[in-house]
Design a protein around this motif. Structure first.
Motif, PDB file in Angstrom:
ATOM      1  N   SER A  28       0.804  -1.217   0.000  1.00 47.55           N
ATOM      2  CA  SER A  28       0.000   0.000   0.000  1.00 47.55           C
ATOM      3  C   SER A  28       0.844   1.276   0.000  1.00 47.55           C
ATOM      4  N   LEU A  29       2.155   1.147   0.158  1.00 45.28           N
ATOM      5  CA  LEU A  29       3.026   2.310   0.317  1.00 45.28           C
ATOM      6  C   LEU A  29       3.508   2.877  -1.016  1.00 45.28           C
ATOM      7  N   ASN A  30       3.903   4.149  -0.973  1.00 43.14           N
ATOM      8  CA  ASN A  30       4.557   4.733  -2.147  1.00 43.14           C
ATOM      9  C   ASN A  30       5.971   4.151  -2.242  1.00 43.14           C
ATOM     10  N   ASP A  31       6.633   4.393  -3.355  1.00 40.80           N
ATOM     11  CA  ASP A  31       7.940   3.773  -3.605  1.00 40.80           C
ATOM     12  C   ASP A  31       8.970   4.107  -2.527  1.00 40.80           C
ATOM     13  N   GLN A  32       9.040   5.362  -2.125  1.00 41.76           N
ATOM     14  CA  GLN A  32      10.037   5.782  -1.135  1.00 41.76           C
ATOM     15  C   GLN A  32       9.812   5.080   0.204  1.00 41.76           C
ATOM     16  N   ASP A  33       8.558   5.090   0.686  1.00 41.96           N
ATOM     17  CA  ASP A  33       8.250   4.449   1.963  1.00 41.96           C
ATOM     18  C   ASP A  33       8.424   2.937   1.873  1.00 41.96           C
ATOM     19  N   ARG A  34       8.026   2.344   0.750  1.00 43.85           N
ATOM     20  CA  ARG A  34       8.167   0.894   0.565  1.00 43.85           C
ATOM     21  C   ARG A  34       9.641   0.493   0.626  1.00 43.85           C
ATOM     22  N   ASP A  35      10.508   1.227  -0.079  1.00 39.68           N
ATOM     23  CA  ASP A  35      11.935   0.915  -0.068  1.00 39.68           C
ATOM     24  C   ASP A  35      12.521   1.048   1.334  1.00 39.68           C
ATOM     25  N   ALA A  36      12.113   2.090   2.046  1.00 44.76           N
ATOM     26  CA  ALA A  36      12.609   2.305   3.408  1.00 44.76           C
ATOM     27  C   ALA A  36      12.156   1.181   4.338  1.00 44.76           C
ATOM     28  N   LEU A  37      10.901   0.758   4.214  1.00 42.79           N
ATOM     29  CA  LEU A  37      10.395  -0.317   5.070  1.00 42.79           C
ATOM     30  C   LEU A  37      11.077  -1.642   4.743  1.00 42.79           C
ATOM     31  N   ILE A  38      11.248  -1.948   3.488  1.00 39.07           N
ATOM     32  CA  ILE A  38      11.910  -3.203   3.109  1.00 39.07           C
ATOM     33  C   ILE A  38      13.344  -3.222   3.615  1.00 39.07           C
ATOM     34  N   ALA A  39      14.033  -2.087   3.549  1.00 41.34           N
ATOM     35  CA  ALA A  39      15.398  -2.009   4.087  1.00 41.34           C
ATOM     36  C   ALA A  39      15.400  -2.226   5.595  1.00 41.34           C
ATOM     37  N   ALA A  40      14.450  -1.634   6.290  1.00 44.20           N
ATOM     38  CA  ALA A  40      14.367  -1.800   7.743  1.00 44.20           C
ATOM     39  C   ALA A  40      14.025  -3.243   8.110  1.00 44.20           C
ATOM     40  N   ALA A  48      11.739  -6.015  15.906  1.00 49.23           N
ATOM     41  CA  ALA A  48      10.407  -6.192  15.329  1.00 49.23           C
ATOM     42  C   ALA A  48       9.393  -5.280  16.015  1.00 49.23           C
ATOM     43  N   ALA A  49       9.460  -5.184  17.337  1.00 45.10           N
ATOM     44  CA  ALA A  49       8.524  -4.332  18.070  1.00 45.10           C
ATOM     45  C   ALA A  49       8.681  -2.870  17.683  1.00 45.10           C
ATOM     46  N   SER A  50       9.911  -2.446  17.438  1.00 42.25           N
ATOM     47  CA  SER A  50      10.158  -1.059  17.034  1.00 42.25           C
ATOM     48  C   SER A  50       9.575  -0.784  15.654  1.00 42.25           C
ATOM     49  N   LEU A  51       9.756  -1.725  14.739  1.00 45.22           N
ATOM     50  CA  LEU A  51       9.165  -1.577  13.406  1.00 45.22           C
ATOM     51  C   LEU A  51       7.650  -1.475  13.484  1.00 45.22           C
ATOM     52  N   ALA A  52       7.044  -2.352  14.266  1.00 42.98           N
ATOM     53  CA  ALA A  52       5.585  -2.337  14.396  1.00 42.98           C
ATOM     54  C   ALA A  52       5.109  -1.015  14.995  1.00 42.98           C
ATOM     55  N   ARG A  53       5.838  -0.515  15.983  1.00 39.46           N
ATOM     56  CA  ARG A  53       5.461   0.758  16.624  1.00 39.46           C
ATOM     57  C   ARG A  53       5.509   1.901  15.624  1.00 39.46           C
ATOM     58  N   VAL A  54       6.570   1.964  14.817  1.00 38.88           N
ATOM     59  CA  VAL A  54       6.702   3.032  13.824  1.00 38.88           C
ATOM     60  C   VAL A  54       5.582   2.938  12.788  1.00 38.88           C
ATOM     61  N   LEU A  55       5.255   1.732  12.364  1.00 39.97           N
ATOM     62  CA  LEU A  55       4.145   1.578  11.412  1.00 39.97           C
ATOM     63  C   LEU A  55       2.830   2.037  12.026  1.00 39.97           C
ATOM     64  N   ARG A  56       2.585   1.662  13.295  1.00 43.08           N
ATOM     65  CA  ARG A  56       1.343   2.106  13.965  1.00 43.08           C
ATOM     66  C   ARG A  56       1.308   3.622  14.102  1.00 43.08           C
ATOM     67  N   ASN A  58       2.476   5.709  12.173  1.00 48.33           N
ATOM     68  CA  ASN A  58       2.213   6.283  10.855  1.00 48.33           C
ATOM     69  C   ASN A  58       0.899   5.802  10.259  1.00 48.33           C
ATOM     70  N   GLY A  59       0.009   5.303  11.120  1.00 47.08           N
ATOM     71  CA  GLY A  59      -1.353   5.009  10.705  1.00 47.08           C
ATOM     72  C   GLY A  59      -1.628   3.612  10.176  1.00 47.08           C
ATOM     73  N   HIS A  60      -0.673   2.697  10.325  1.00 50.43           N
ATOM     74  CA  HIS A  60      -0.875   1.336   9.836  1.00 50.43           C
ATOM     75  C   HIS A  60      -1.179   0.416  11.012  1.00 50.43           C
ATOM     76  N   SER A  61      -2.220  -0.366  10.872  1.00 46.05           N
ATOM     77  CA  SER A  61      -2.655  -1.246  11.947  1.00 46.05           C
ATOM     78  C   SER A  61      -1.915  -2.582  11.865  1.00 46.05           C
ATOM     79  N   VAL A  62      -0.784  -2.664  12.553  1.00 46.66           N
ATOM     80  CA  VAL A  62      -0.003  -3.898  12.601  1.00 46.66           C
ATOM     81  C   VAL A  62       0.369  -4.193  14.048  1.00 46.66           C
ATOM     82  N   SER A  63       0.499  -5.447  14.349  1.00 45.45           N
ATOM     83  CA  SER A  63       0.852  -5.845  15.709  1.00 45.45           C
ATOM     84  C   SER A  63       2.317  -6.272  15.783  1.00 45.45           C
ATOM     85  N   ASP A  64       2.845  -6.263  16.983  1.00 41.15           N
ATOM     86  CA  ASP A  64       4.190  -6.780  17.199  1.00 41.15           C
ATOM     87  C   ASP A  64       4.253  -8.239  16.757  1.00 41.15           C
TER      88      ASP A  64
END
Length: 86
Positions: A28-40, A48-56, A58-64
């Motif tokens: 669902s992400l634009n190219d810049q955000d998608r590339d950044a997330l895939i790198a992370a 993993a918990a830090s990634l989930a927190r950052v996604l939440r 930024n408005g994305h409903s994901v769990s740890d």
């Protein structure tokens, strides 16, 4: 059946894979955000918990749990018939 028989049968159970919640976000992400997330996601130093927190944040409903499942490759990437390898 007793406990021993039930435990012996566990090895024969198929592994149930669920659709990857993180993959849905990635798609669902634009190219810049998608590339950044895939790198992370590829950086094992990023928790993993830090990634989930950052996604939440930024408005994305994901769990740890979903993030840990992705890291363990226990999910199905959207549109794929194979396990998640991201």
């Amino acid at each position: 059946m007793g406990l021993a028989a039930d435990l012996a049968n566990l090895a024969d159970e198929p592994i149930r894979r669920v659709q990857c919640a993180i993959g849905i976000v990635v798609h669902s992400l634009n190219d810049q955000d998608r590339d950044a997330l895939i790198a992370a996601l590829a950086d094992e130093a990023v928790r993993a918990a830090s990634l989930a927190r950052v996604l939440r944040t930024n408005g994305h409903s994901v769990s740890d749990h979903a993030m840990r499942r992705l890291r363990r490759r226990e999910c199905l990437w959207p549109g794929d018939d194979e396990e998640c390898v991201r």
